[in-house]
Each structure stands twice: as structure tokens, then as C-alpha cells.
Design a protein around this motif. Structure first.
Motif, mmCIF file in Angstrom:
data_model
loop_
_atom_site.group_PDB
_atom_site.id
_atom_site.type_symbol
_atom_site.label_atom_id
_atom_site.label_comp_id
_atom_site.label_asym_id
_atom_site.label_seq_id
_atom_site.Cartn_x
_atom_site.Cartn_y
_atom_site.Cartn_z
ATOM 1 N N PHE A 31 0.828 -1.206 0.000
ATOM 2 C CA PHE A 31 0.000 0.000 0.000
ATOM 3 C C PHE A 31 0.863 1.256 0.000
ATOM 4 C CE2 PHE A 31 -2.446 3.294 2.349
ATOM 5 C CZ PHE A 31 -3.376 3.552 1.350
ATOM 6 N N GLN A 32 1.926 1.249 0.780
ATOM 7 C CA GLN A 32 2.833 2.397 0.763
ATOM 8 C C GLN A 32 3.448 2.577 -0.618
ATOM 9 O OE1 GLN A 32 5.728 2.066 3.923
ATOM 10 N NE2 GLN A 32 4.261 2.648 5.504
ATOM 11 N N LEU A 33 3.827 1.471 -1.250
ATOM 12 C CA LEU A 33 4.395 1.563 -2.596
ATOM 13 C C LEU A 33 3.365 2.096 -3.576
ATOM 14 C CD1 LEU A 33 6.710 1.103 -4.555
ATOM 15 C CD2 LEU A 33 5.932 -1.258 -4.842
ATOM 16 N N LEU A 34 2.127 1.689 -3.433
ATOM 17 C CA LEU A 34 1.074 2.200 -4.311
ATOM 18 C C LEU A 34 0.979 3.718 -4.213
ATOM 19 C CD1 LEU A 34 -2.392 0.759 -5.038
ATOM 20 C CD2 LEU A 34 -2.262 3.087 -4.162
ATOM 21 N N MET A 35 1.008 4.249 -2.990
ATOM 22 C CA MET A 35 0.950 5.705 -2.829
ATOM 23 C C MET A 35 2.164 6.375 -3.441
ATOM 24 S SD MET A 35 -0.876 6.532 0.836
ATOM 25 C CE MET A 35 0.296 5.686 1.902
ATOM 26 N N VAL A 36 3.339 5.777 -3.265
ATOM 27 C CA VAL A 36 4.570 6.338 -3.837
ATOM 28 C C VAL A 36 4.502 6.348 -5.358
ATOM 29 C CG1 VAL A 36 7.016 5.862 -4.218
ATOM 30 C CG2 VAL A 36 6.105 5.859 -1.908
ATOM 31 N N VAL A 37 4.005 5.271 -5.921
ATOM 32 C CA VAL A 37 3.893 5.173 -7.379
ATOM 33 C C VAL A 37 2.966 6.257 -7.920
ATOM 34 C CG1 VAL A 37 2.927 3.759 -9.228
ATOM 35 C CG2 VAL A 37 4.494 2.738 -7.589
ATOM 36 N N ILE A 38 1.860 6.482 -7.246
ATOM 37 C CA ILE A 38 0.939 7.540 -7.662
ATOM 38 C C ILE A 38 1.614 8.908 -7.561
ATOM 39 C CG2 ILE A 38 -1.181 8.782 -7.037
ATOM 40 C CD1 ILE A 38 -2.406 6.065 -6.313
ATOM 41 N N LEU A 39 2.323 9.141 -6.471
ATOM 42 C CA LEU A 39 2.987 10.431 -6.273
ATOM 43 C C LEU A 39 4.105 10.669 -7.275
ATOM 44 C CD1 LEU A 39 3.306 10.581 -2.378
ATOM 45 C CD2 LEU A 39 1.734 11.889 -3.809
ATOM 46 N N VAL A 48 9.067 13.543 -3.759
ATOM 47 C CA VAL A 48 8.270 12.479 -3.140
ATOM 48 C C VAL A 48 8.874 12.070 -1.801
ATOM 49 C CG1 VAL A 48 7.428 10.112 -3.389
ATOM 50 C CG2 VAL A 48 7.449 11.645 -5.373
ATOM 51 N N ALA A 49 10.193 11.973 -1.748
ATOM 52 C CA ALA A 49 10.868 11.564 -0.514
ATOM 53 C C ALA A 49 10.581 12.529 0.631
ATOM 54 C CB ALA A 49 12.373 11.459 -0.751
ATOM 55 N N LYS A 50 10.394 13.788 0.317
ATOM 56 C CA LYS A 50 10.164 14.792 1.351
ATOM 57 C C LYS A 50 8.801 14.651 2.030
ATOM 58 C CE LYS A 50 13.205 18.405 -0.491
ATOM 59 N NZ LYS A 50 13.269 19.776 -1.094
ATOM 60 N N VAL A 51 7.850 14.048 1.343
ATOM 61 C CA VAL A 51 6.494 13.995 1.899
ATOM 62 C C VAL A 51 6.059 12.594 2.332
ATOM 63 C CG1 VAL A 51 5.825 15.947 0.442
ATOM 64 C CG2 VAL A 51 5.329 13.617 -0.330
ATOM 65 N N LYS A 52 6.737 11.571 1.860
ATOM 66 C CA LYS A 52 6.218 10.211 2.033
ATOM 67 C C LYS A 52 6.139 9.762 3.489
ATOM 68 C CE LYS A 52 10.530 7.613 1.384
ATOM 69 N NZ LYS A 52 10.496 6.941 2.701
ATOM 70 N N ASP A 53 7.120 10.100 4.302
ATOM 71 C CA ASP A 53 7.128 9.597 5.679
ATOM 72 C C ASP A 53 5.934 10.111 6.486
ATOM 73 O OD1 ASP A 53 9.395 8.142 5.207
ATOM 74 O OD2 ASP A 53 10.765 9.640 6.009
#
Length: 214
Positions: A31-39, A48-53
Motif C-alpha cells: 500500500f505504501q508503494l502504491l501511494m509512492v507510485v501515484i505520487l 516524493v521523498a520529502k512527503v512520504k514519511d
């Protein structure tokens, strides 16, 4: 465009340059990867790295997203390009996961592409990275590398690039080839000031078919 044998050779040489290439973005579950892929669509890894955590902390699962709203999600990702659309995609796809897949990210191409915001490239990334399935994703780096090194025609579509690469190298190498081409595209075959000329093996046209080893 290179012959099948020459194109295969170039891909193998790229893989040799980056034998340990792995995804740069860290995640703990599909699920986390899904959000990253969308972003990540039309956005830099840095943004993306700045907001993902903080996004992961606030939304640990699809249920948490469904109880939120696209507007609230926007507040966590507003520094990422196209954040309004991406907030909607994250919200809608999370609701779809709950409605259709019991809150779990599916592991088939058809089901993944039924989710809002997930196209062929994103589905392939999820299949390969999250579920260890053989898949080859075509992003901007991969497309640039394949066109510059004449693995495909200059006007090839992402689908045509995927079909060409998956035709000429064994399925077991698809994921590695994808990651290696991304690394080459970031460091050597960049949009500007390409350094590919420093690696003549990437241009070699073979007369004999290479072995099936890397």
C-alpha cells in the motif's frame, strides 16, 4: 533501430554497469508503494521523498485514507507536482481497495489497473517490486535510454518499448533491466549533457548472438 541481438547486448551491458540497482524509494508494504507510485508520476524522487514519511504515518492503510478526504491528503503532498489530482487518486484507489479487494493491494495486472491512478507503468512496478513478479515498467528514464541507444525507434510508445524489451530478454531479467536503465538515465543517459559516449560498449553492434548470461 538495432537488431534483436545487438539490442539484447546493449541491455545486458547496461545491467552490468548497475548490477545492484534497486528502487531508491523505501516502503514497508504494497500500500505504501502504491501511494509512492501515484505520487511519482511527473515528479522527482526528491519531492516524493520529502512527503512520504508523514504521509505514511498519517495514512497507514486504505481505511485511514477513506476516513479522510482528498483535501486533507493535499495538505501532506502539496509540494509534489499535480498534487490535487494525486490526492484524489490516493483517496479513490484506497476506497476501491476496501470495496473490491478487502483493503489489500491486488497482485494481478488487470486488478491493479482497475484502480484509479494506476496505469500500465505503475502496475508493472507494483507487480515487480511489491510482488516479485516478472514485469518491465517504462518510465521517462527507461524510454529515453531505449530510444537514445536505438533499442527502439525514436517514436516508440511506452507499450511498444515494453513489448520490444520483454521480447528480446528473458523474463527473469525484466525487473533488473528496468532498475538498471533508471540508474543509467539518472546518471549517464540524462536529458542533457549525456555521458553515454564514455561507455562504447553501449553502442556495440554485434554480429553474433550473445549468450543468455549477465
Amino acid at each position: 533501430m538495432l537488431t534483436k541481438e545487438a539490442a539484447q547486448h546493449v541491455i545486458y551491458e547496461i545491467m552490468k554497469l548497475y548490477p545492484n540497482a534497486v528502487p531508491m524509494m523505501h516502503y514497508q508494504n504494497p500500500f505504501q508503494l502504491l501511494m509512492v507510485v501515484i505520487l511519482s508520476a511527473q515528479a522527482t524522487d526528491v519531492s516524493v521523498a520529502k512527503v512520504k514519511d508523514k504521509l505514511f504515518e498519517r495514512y497507514p492503510n486504505p481505511q485511514a485514507v477513506s476516513e479522510s478526504s482528498p483535501e486533507e491528503i493535499e495538505s501532506y503532498i502539496k509540494t509534489v507536482g499535480l498534487y490535487r489530482n494525486k490526492a484524489k487518486y490516493i483517496y479513490k484507489s484506497s476506497c476501491q481497495l476496501l470495496e473490491k479487494f478487502d483493503g489489500k493491494v491486488p497482485n494481478t495486472r488487470k486488478e491493479l489497473q482497475s484502480l484509479t491512478g494506476i496505469g500500465p507503468k505503475s502496475a508493472n512496478i507494483l507487480l515487480n517490486v511489491a510482488f516479485s513478479q516478472d514485469a518491465f515498467a517504462v518510465d521517462t528514464h527507461v524510454a529515453r535510454v531505449c530510444k537514445h541507444h536505438k533499442i527502439v525507434e525514436e517514436n516508440a510508445t511506452p507499450k511498444q518499448i515494453e513489448e520490444r524489451v520483454t521480447e528480446i530478454i528473458p523474463a527473469k531479467y525484466w525487473g533488473r533491466a528496468h532498475q538498471s536503465m533508471i540508474s543509467l538515465g539518472r546518471e549517464i543517459c540524462t536529458p542533457r549533457n549525456k555521458k553515454c559516449h564514455e561507455y562504447p560498449q553501449l553502442y556495440k553492434d554485434l554480429e553474433e548472438e550473445p549468450t543468455d548470461t549477465v
